[in-house]
Design a protein around this motif. Sequence first.
Motif, PDB file in Angstrom:
ATOM      1  N   PRO A 245       0.796  -1.240   0.000  1.00 13.86           N
ATOM      2  CA  PRO A 245       0.000   0.000   0.000  1.00 13.86           C
ATOM      3  C   PRO A 245       0.820   1.277   0.000  1.00 13.86           C
ATOM      4  O   PRO A 245       0.307   2.331  -0.367  1.00 13.86           O
ATOM      5  N   ASN A 246       2.092   1.206   0.409  1.00 14.25           N
ATOM      6  CA  ASN A 246       2.904   2.411   0.528  1.00 14.25           C
ATOM      7  C   ASN A 246       3.987   2.501  -0.537  1.00 14.25           C
ATOM      8  O   ASN A 246       4.992   3.195  -0.359  1.00 14.25           O
ATOM      9  N   PHE A 273      -2.562   0.335 -10.674  1.00 12.00           N
ATOM     10  CA  PHE A 273      -2.063   1.347  -9.744  1.00 12.00           C
ATOM     11  C   PHE A 273      -3.160   2.261  -9.201  1.00 12.00           C
ATOM     12  O   PHE A 273      -2.860   3.261  -8.553  1.00 12.00           O
ATOM     13  N   HIS A 276      -2.924   3.126  -5.567  1.00 12.96           N
ATOM     14  CA  HIS A 276      -1.595   3.477  -5.060  1.00 12.96           C
ATOM     15  C   HIS A 276      -1.380   4.979  -5.193  1.00 12.96           C
ATOM     16  O   HIS A 276      -0.667   5.463  -6.072  1.00 12.96           O
ATOM     17  N   LEU A 279       2.289   6.441  -5.102  1.00 15.07           N
ATOM     18  CA  LEU A 279       3.238   6.185  -6.183  1.00 15.07           C
ATOM     19  C   LEU A 279       3.655   7.496  -6.841  1.00 15.07           C
ATOM     20  O   LEU A 279       2.820   8.240  -7.362  1.00 15.07           O
TER      21      LEU A 279
END
Length: 337
Positions: A245-246, A273, A276, A279
């Motif tokens: 998740p990070n 993605f 996310h 990101l």
Amino acid sequence: MSDEVRSRIEDLPNEIWLEVFDYLDWINLFSAFYGLNKRINEFLLSIKYLSLYSSYLINYSNSIYICFQEFPMKEFKQIQHFQLIYDNPYENELNIAKDFTRFSTLISLTIDANCGESGCNNEFGTIIFHQHCPYLQRLYLYGNVFDRELQIIDNVCTFYFPSLRYIHVNKLPFNMAMQLLDQCTQLRSFSAILYGYPERVSSILLPDRIRMGLPLLTKLSLGEDNYFETESSSTLFELLFPCCPNLHTFTVDIRCNDNCEKLLDPNWWAHLFASHNRLKRISFHIKWWTRNFRSNGHEKIQRFRSSSFFTELNANITSEFDSDFLRSVSYDLYIKN
């Protein structure tokens, strides 16, 4: 005669000795000072940084220098950072890798090993991934030696790296990559080209601990040489990405066939993605080839250029084209922000 006591080099304080040592590489340091007396030996063996070049250890006859044949690796009990540049293999194999088990305080390990096409196999990797290093945080294995397959019995390694945070290996078998992600709970960065996927893509399963989440993993770099026209990488990404998740930085380097439709679909990447929001950095290299000359790879590239997902990431998209006359056509797609 004068009663004055003459100064001797052995009388220099520890701080001066350590200052002198800082100006010498380890090979010269060892050959010049080791064995002078017990005090100097203790200084040398208490070093925390050790860097060795295999080319420094051999002579013109391609055998190890006599003064290093009894290299006292087992005496280095305080090494925290070790680097081995294996730039010149020789007949009398350097057994330093087999002494890693004695480095109980090791924090970082870097090996850059290159050999000729008929050179050494990946024995370094086999040895390393059977070590117990409780404090190891950084593991970097570079060079073409680590492009060779690991010789591992039953695809299981007995390594113990509970503190590992950063790892890069040129190539890793799929099962070992999963074992590392599963057992190294402190991982922040993972980088490797994977091979040896399960024959049936549908049988790819993640260990329970990975499926529970990898919240500390922020940098992921994966690759694959896919010659079997299977969606192995895309299947792994679909399973693995929800567990990260990070994720902040993602790098991919994949060589595949034109039939890998998901990897060549920008909408699939956008969906992958979608959740996310952390990101920020991406770097893609996707190379694919086809024997179908009616297949227009430039249309696929244009779809990436038109994708709102990559536009929002301010990605720079470039491409290359190559044709092997009457045999195949290959495309290289580069995406980076």
